[in-house]
Structures are given as structure tokens and as C-alpha cells.
Design an enzyme around this catalytic site. Sequence first.
Site, PDB file in Angstrom:
ATOM      1  N   GLU A 231      -0.277  -7.490  -8.649  1.00 45.02           N
ATOM      2  CA  GLU A 231       0.676  -8.518  -8.221  1.00 45.02           C
ATOM      3  C   GLU A 231      -0.107  -9.681  -7.603  1.00 45.02           C
ATOM      4  O   GLU A 231       0.290 -10.822  -7.680  1.00 45.02           O
ATOM      5  CB  GLU A 231       1.655  -7.925  -7.192  1.00 45.02           C
ATOM      6  CG  GLU A 231       2.834  -8.821  -6.866  1.00 45.02           C
ATOM      7  CD  GLU A 231       3.691  -8.268  -5.735  1.00 45.02           C
ATOM      8  OE1 GLU A 231       3.376  -7.205  -5.186  1.00 45.02           O
ATOM      9  OE2 GLU A 231       4.681  -8.940  -5.403  1.00 45.02           O
TER      10      GLU A 231
ATOM     11  N   ARG B 206      -4.211   3.448   0.161  1.00 44.21           N
ATOM     12  CA  ARG B 206      -3.033   4.002   0.850  1.00 44.21           C
ATOM     13  C   ARG B 206      -2.486   5.231   0.135  1.00 44.21           C
ATOM     14  O   ARG B 206      -1.860   6.086   0.763  1.00 44.21           O
ATOM     15  CB  ARG B 206      -1.965   2.919   1.035  1.00 44.21           C
ATOM     16  CG  ARG B 206      -2.386   1.846   2.038  1.00 44.21           C
ATOM     17  CD  ARG B 206      -1.323   0.796   2.253  1.00 44.21           C
ATOM     18  NE  ARG B 206      -1.050  -0.004   1.085  1.00 44.21           N
ATOM     19  CZ  ARG B 206      -1.781  -1.051   0.695  1.00 44.21           C
ATOM     20  NH1 ARG B 206      -2.832  -1.422   1.393  1.00 44.21           N
ATOM     21  NH2 ARG B 206      -1.475  -1.726  -0.397  1.00 44.21           N
TER      22      ARG B 206
HETATM   23  P1  AMP Z   1       0.927  -3.137  -9.084  1.00 45.05           P
HETATM   24  O1  AMP Z   1      -0.288  -2.812  -9.884  1.00 45.05           O
HETATM   25  O2  AMP Z   1       1.339  -4.563  -9.225  1.00 45.05           O
HETATM   26  O3  AMP Z   1       2.058  -2.173  -9.350  1.00 45.05           O
HETATM   27  O4  AMP Z   1       0.539  -3.016  -7.554  1.00 45.05           O
HETATM   28  C1  AMP Z   1       0.490  -1.790  -6.917  1.00 45.05           C
HETATM   29  C2  AMP Z   1      -0.664  -1.696  -5.975  1.00 45.05           C
HETATM   30  O5  AMP Z   1      -0.815  -2.853  -5.172  1.00 45.05           O
HETATM   31  C3  AMP Z   1      -0.453  -0.545  -5.019  1.00 45.05           C
HETATM   32  O6  AMP Z   1      -1.711   0.116  -4.818  1.00 45.05           O
HETATM   33  C4  AMP Z   1       0.043  -1.185  -3.761  1.00 45.05           C
HETATM   34  O7  AMP Z   1      -0.557  -0.592  -2.645  1.00 45.05           O
HETATM   35  C5  AMP Z   1      -0.351  -2.650  -3.863  1.00 45.05           C
HETATM   36  N1  AMP Z   1       0.770  -3.571  -3.674  1.00 45.05           N
HETATM   37  C6  AMP Z   1       1.295  -4.408  -4.606  1.00 45.05           C
HETATM   38  N2  AMP Z   1       2.266  -5.149  -4.111  1.00 45.05           N
HETATM   39  C7  AMP Z   1       2.412  -4.764  -2.825  1.00 45.05           C
HETATM   40  C8  AMP Z   1       3.288  -5.166  -1.765  1.00 45.05           C
HETATM   41  N3  AMP Z   1       4.223  -6.114  -1.943  1.00 45.05           N
HETATM   42  N4  AMP Z   1       3.152  -4.543  -0.572  1.00 45.05           N
HETATM   43  C9  AMP Z   1       2.220  -3.589  -0.386  1.00 45.05           C
HETATM   44  N5  AMP Z   1       1.359  -3.179  -1.337  1.00 45.05           N
HETATM   45  C10 AMP Z   1       1.449  -3.751  -2.546  1.00 45.05           C
END
Ligand code: AMP
Length: 170
Positions: free
Chosen positions: A96, A59
Site C-alpha cells: 500500500e 507484526r
Molecule cells: P498489503 O501488501 O498492501 O496487503 O499490505 C499488508 C502489509 O502492510 C502488512 O504486513 C501490514 O502490516 C502493512 N500495512 C499495510 N497497510 C497498513 C495499514 N493501513 N496499517 C497498518 N499496517 C499496514
Amino acid sequence: MNIQDFIRDIPDFPKPGILFKDITPLLANHEALVGCADQLANFSPKDIKIDKVIGIESRGFIIGSMIAERLGAGFIPVRKKGKLPYEVNSKSYGLEYGEDILEIHTDAINAGEHILIHDDVLATGGTAKAVCDLVKELGGVVVQCNFIMELDFLNGREKLNVPISSLLNY
Ligand code: AMP
């Protein structure tokens, strides 16, 4: 126009307990799409020329390339393992909802280049931290990480010791 109106919450996707922030309504609306890219490009520091914008698969590619166009910068895709065709540097990271490996072409960045990193969501910060590490390994300087939205309760920004800008905070 309120960008927040174009973010759709999808409960329990892709796993139970995750509230997924769906940006497809934003992408589908011309005014919201352009407004989002304009605002994020405006967040970039005015006194530093950005050489390249990184978009994180998948995205981050969409708005990231629009930001690059607005800043007169090049665009670098950082992709999931096995997708880039040339030599790569790799970094594993925690999400996450899981764990993965991100890759960048070894010739994507010249030493000293100013890099802006873009993704749709900052959650735990693991993804953006891995990309910051990949940039530093190639000798680039991360000037800013910017996101459409930040999930404040996951404290992702604590993992990143670079300037961070987000359009929306949850
Ligand atoms: P993080 O590494 O935990 O900061 O996760 C970020 C990545 O995971 C990004 O590329 C986001 O597109 C995706 N992501 C994580 N949590 C979400 C969420 N609640 N909604 C949409 N995309 C998420």
C-alpha cells in the site's frame, strides 16, 4: 471485550494519506492479546491439521507464533530481504505504501505440508500473495490466510485465491 477498541488509528503514517492501524494497544493488553490469538486459532479449519504457521515480518510474528502454539504447529518467519541467515527463496511485491522483497528459508516447508499464513493487516494483498507464492514454490499447501483486520476498500482478498479469515473489517 471488543478487539476493535484496542486498534489505534494513526493518520499519515508512515506516509501522507495512509491511515495506519496500530496494534500496540492490543499487544499491551493481556486479555485482548490472548482473545485475539484464541479467535484466530479458532478460525482455522477443524478438519485439516495445520503443520506450520507463517508469520510475516514483523507484526505477524507475534500473534502468528501464538496461533502456532494453539494449533500444535511449527512457526516459520517470512522476513524482509537480507534478514534470514540460511539459503532463501525471494519474492518482490507491491505494498500500500511502497515495494519490498520477502524471503523464506528454502528448508522451511516440506512438500505437501499444510500452511496457515498470518499477518496483522490485509491491505492491497500484495504481501500475502507474495507469501502464498513462496509457499507454493516450496511445495506447501496454503490452507488459510488469517489477519487481525482487513481493509475491505483495498480489495486485497481478490488477489488471494485461498480461504481468508479476519477478525475485523474496515
Ligand atoms: P498489503 O501488501 O498492501 O496487503 O499490505 C499488508 C502489509 O502492510 C502488512 O504486513 C501490514 O502490516 C502493512 N500495512 C499495510 N497497510 C497498513 C495499514 N493501513 N496499517 C497498518 N499496517 C499496514
